[in-house]
Design a protein around this motif. Structure first.
Motif, mmCIF file in Angstrom:
data_model
loop_
_atom_site.group_PDB
_atom_site.id
_atom_site.type_symbol
_atom_site.label_atom_id
_atom_site.label_comp_id
_atom_site.label_asym_id
_atom_site.label_seq_id
_atom_site.Cartn_x
_atom_site.Cartn_y
_atom_site.Cartn_z
ATOM 1 N N ALA A 299 0.831 -1.204 0.000
ATOM 2 C CA ALA A 299 0.000 0.000 0.000
ATOM 3 C C ALA A 299 0.869 1.259 0.000
ATOM 4 N N GLY A 300 0.569 2.167 -0.920
ATOM 5 C CA GLY A 300 1.286 3.436 -0.988
ATOM 6 C C GLY A 300 2.603 3.392 -1.730
ATOM 7 N N ALA A 301 3.022 2.214 -2.166
ATOM 8 C CA ALA A 301 4.311 2.093 -2.862
ATOM 9 C C ALA A 301 4.106 2.115 -4.366
ATOM 10 N N GLY A 302 5.182 2.421 -5.083
ATOM 11 C CA GLY A 302 5.152 2.392 -6.538
ATOM 12 C C GLY A 302 4.424 3.551 -7.180
ATOM 13 N N GLN A 303 4.200 4.655 -6.443
ATOM 14 C CA GLN A 303 3.462 5.789 -6.987
ATOM 15 C C GLN A 303 4.365 6.799 -7.683
ATOM 16 N N ASP A 304 5.648 6.793 -7.359
ATOM 17 C CA ASP A 304 6.588 7.683 -8.035
ATOM 18 C C ASP A 304 6.618 7.349 -9.530
ATOM 19 N N ALA A 305 6.495 8.371 -10.394
ATOM 20 C CA ALA A 305 6.363 8.138 -11.839
ATOM 21 C C ALA A 305 7.596 7.437 -12.407
ATOM 22 N N ASP A 306 8.793 7.887 -12.027
ATOM 23 C CA ASP A 306 10.017 7.284 -12.563
ATOM 24 C C ASP A 306 10.163 5.836 -12.097
ATOM 25 N N LEU A 307 9.855 5.611 -10.836
ATOM 26 C CA LEU A 307 9.956 4.243 -10.306
ATOM 27 C C LEU A 307 8.913 3.337 -10.958
ATOM 28 N N PHE A 308 7.701 3.854 -11.129
ATOM 29 C CA PHE A 308 6.637 3.060 -11.758
ATOM 30 C C PHE A 308 7.046 2.638 -13.165
ATOM 31 N N ASP A 309 7.560 3.586 -13.954
ATOM 32 C CA ASP A 309 7.972 3.264 -15.323
ATOM 33 C C ASP A 309 9.107 2.247 -15.329
ATOM 34 N N PHE A 310 10.073 2.436 -14.428
ATOM 35 C CA PHE A 310 11.205 1.511 -14.379
ATOM 36 C C PHE A 310 10.748 0.103 -14.007
ATOM 37 N N ALA A 311 9.950 -0.013 -12.950
ATOM 38 C CA ALA A 311 9.514 -1.330 -12.485
ATOM 39 C C ALA A 311 8.659 -2.031 -13.540
ATOM 40 N N THR A 312 7.809 -1.280 -14.216
ATOM 41 C CA THR A 312 6.960 -1.860 -15.261
ATOM 42 C C THR A 312 7.792 -2.338 -16.444
ATOM 43 N N ASP A 313 8.767 -1.524 -16.859
ATOM 44 C CA ASP A 313 9.635 -1.918 -17.974
ATOM 45 C C ASP A 313 10.476 -3.137 -17.604
ATOM 46 N N ALA A 314 10.992 -3.155 -16.374
ATOM 47 C CA ALA A 314 11.790 -4.297 -15.925
ATOM 48 C C ALA A 314 10.961 -5.576 -15.931
ATOM 49 N N ASP A 315 9.715 -5.475 -15.503
ATOM 50 C CA ASP A 315 8.822 -6.632 -15.491
ATOM 51 C C ASP A 315 8.612 -7.153 -16.918
ATOM 52 N N ASN A 316 8.308 -6.251 -17.851
ATOM 53 C CA ASN A 316 8.063 -6.663 -19.244
ATOM 54 C C ASN A 316 9.314 -7.262 -19.885
ATOM 55 N N THR A 317 10.456 -6.612 -19.662
ATOM 56 C CA THR A 317 11.704 -7.068 -20.279
ATOM 57 C C THR A 317 12.106 -8.444 -19.773
ATOM 58 N N GLN A 318 12.016 -8.640 -18.482
ATOM 59 C CA GLN A 318 12.485 -9.908 -17.932
ATOM 60 C C GLN A 318 11.525 -11.053 -18.251
ATOM 61 N N ARG A 319 10.265 -10.758 -18.402
ATOM 62 C CA ARG A 319 9.333 -11.809 -18.860
ATOM 63 C C ARG A 319 9.702 -12.254 -20.278
ATOM 64 N N ALA A 320 10.022 -11.286 -21.135
ATOM 65 C CA ALA A 320 10.394 -11.621 -22.509
ATOM 66 C C ALA A 320 11.694 -12.425 -22.544
ATOM 67 N N GLU A 321 12.663 -12.053 -21.712
ATOM 68 C CA GLU A 321 13.939 -12.765 -21.694
ATOM 69 C C GLU A 321 13.790 -14.170 -21.124
#
Length: 246
Positions: free
Chosen positions: A212-234
């Motif tokens: 709760a309350g985590a992951g709201q920072d825009a830069d962190l949200f974009d990074f975590a989302t991109d990392a999730d997508n990239t590592q699933r593909a790899e």
């Protein structure tokens, strides 16, 4: 009288056939077109005379990976997100996590000739090294320490408690086995180990967004989302390499 009447009629006939100036013909033509044109060409559109209805703004909050977005009330106003301790710990832990992945890829050049492994390893090393630098800058900009470990004591956290291993990270025994392996054996250990490693990163991203309350920072949200997508593909790439070779 008989001789005069035809003459008079002839003059009148000639007079009626006398050509008119060009400007008169044009004027008459314009009057004819204006009279026959549809009224809609000269009257303003009805919608231009009416005030367009004011639409109600829609505020949408993007959901975490795998979760739907939320429609918020129109009265919602933007506000800077509060920095969560979970955000800081996620970045610190992911730096440590990425560092081991870079260490694993550094073994490839001297341990295997497999072109697919070399190509994949170069991609992982480059992307995760860049992400480490991004996370370090993110933490420094917010006045937070780069590492969650106590200075001079890498196995202890700042509170003095033993640090729990990050999800998916290889144990010291697994890293030793990877260093000793060569050729096909190395390829197998590297792929299975990196799949384990990537799956651990996915767990870390999920834990972040589940807090709760985590992951709201825009830069962190974009990074975590991109990392999730990239590592699933790899992960899919590595699973296919395992199927093709073993």
């Amino acid at each position: 009288m008989l001789s005069y009447a035809p003459k008079l009629k002839f003059r009148c006939f000639r007079h009626t056939l006398k050509p008119q100036p060009a400007r008169v013909g044009v004027s008459l033509l314009g009057m004819f077109i204006a009279a026959s044109a549809p009224m809609c060409l000269f009257s303003p559109p009805a919608h231009a005379q009416q005030t367009a209805p004011v639409s109600t703004p829609v505020v949408v909050q993007p959901g975490a990976p795998g979760k739907p977005s939320k429609t918020l009330p129109p009265s919602t106003r933007p506000s800077p997100p509060q920095l969560s301790q979970a955000d800081v710990e996620f970045m610190q832990g992911m730096i440590m996590h990425h560092s081991q992945a870079v260490e694993m890829t550094a073994l490839i050049a001297s341990h295997t000739e497999n072109k697919d492994i070399r190509s994949l390893g170069a991609k992982i090393s480059s992307s995760q090294s860049d992400e480490i630098r991004f996370m370090q800058r993110w933490l420094a900009a917010r006045g937070k320490p780069i590492s969650m470990s106590m200075p001079g004591m890498p196995n202890m956290d700042i509170s003095g408690q033993p640090m729990a291993p990050m999800p998916g990270m290889l144990t010291p025994q697994q890293m030793d086995a990877l260093r000793k392996a060569r050729g096909v054996e190395f390829d197998h250990l590297f792929l299975t180990g990196m799949i384990q490693h990537h799956n651990g990163a996915l767990v870390m991203v999920k834990d972040l967004f589940d807090t709760a309350g985590a992951g709201q920072d825009a830069d962190l949200f974009d990074f975590a989302t991109d990392a999730d997508n990239t590592q699933r593909a790899e992960i899919k790439i590595m699973q296919n390499l395992l199927k093709e070779s073993y």
